[in-house]
Design a protein around this motif. Sequence first.
Motif: not given
Length: 331
Positions: A273-294
């Motif tokens: 289920p997509f609702e159980r994913t966390l995604f930071s790129a909508e407001y931060y873009g692809n931040t490479s190694s920072a994207s998961i902690p964000l």
Amino acid sequence: MTGQWTSRSRAKITALGTYVPQKVLSNDDLEKLVDTSNEWIVQRTGVRERRIAADDEFTSDLCIKAIEDMLRRYPISLHDVDLILVASITPDHTFPSVASIIQDHFDIPATAALDISAACAGFVSALQLADGMITSGMHKKVLVLGGETLSKVTDYSDRSTCILFGDGAGAVLVEHANDGAFIRSSSVTCGKAGIHLYRSGLSPRIANQPIAANGYIVQNGKEVFKLAVNTLVREIPALLNASGHALADVDWFVPHSANLRIVEAVCEKLHFPFERTLFSAEYYGNTSSASIPLAIRMGLDRGAIRQGDTLLLAGFGGGFVYASTLLRWTV
Ligand code: COA
């Protein structure tokens, strides 16, 4: 190269901090730079805005602010940190490392310090190393960072890349604990695909093929998209099977936030289920190694992640590299 292991972990994450620069670069702003539109970018990538470091702000500055955020939020001390690992493909310098700059800034008295280069799999790779180092008994308290100033290596006349990338940093503390929380990790590399996503350094060739040696990020978007989806769809079930878990046991899937469409495609193929994913790129873009902690920070801020939840982290990117870790959230 491929590897998979259960660590009988003696390590857990005890604190998290993040930072993004003040300046916002919106899709409307990009419309003024290249021939693109907000609709196209949102539809193809899910990105609306990214943060851009100031001219005199570098990856070490972002990492230091992420650590300061962590120090404000948790009653922790850095004095006895004995290893600093910084995942970054945009370090201030080739050397000294960002990790060395951090050691100096916080005056950490007795620590090893090194940067690692695993592109967008960097944060998860660094976490795996921290778990391994602590579980083996070599280190006790590891400061792990993922930090990037990708805007400094993005070509703002190339509409196929400049719409994606942004700047940010995340920090976690990984400490020795008898109730270790890292359940299982895996990693896989396909060096042949290195030509599809790169930033040139000293050599003008990759695998004997000439490359654009301009110091900017270059990618073959379609190939990267396929590689990412195929790798995740193959490797995630393998990791879960090997650890005796099912997808239904995963409370939160936190893939590298490269592109919303990649994440949607993976969820669809895995029936997750997509609702159980966390995604930071909508407001931060692809931040490479920072994207998961964000993304984890965003999940914590909205009360989604709770202590004891099972998180599946999966990083992937230039190399082509992939690293995933199943862990219990302990912060
Ligand atoms: N705005 C408007 N049009 C654009 C555009 C933009 N920013 N970028 C490309 N286009 C155009 C192309 O020129 C092409 O036009 P044409 O059909 O007239 O030739 C058309 O859109 C389709 O281009 P294509 O490259 O096939 O688009 P795509 O659907 O593959 O989307 C990406 C491009 C980059 C968004 C997509 O390939 C992608 O996200 N790939 C993965 C990238 C990634 O995640 N990288 C990091 C991994 S860690």
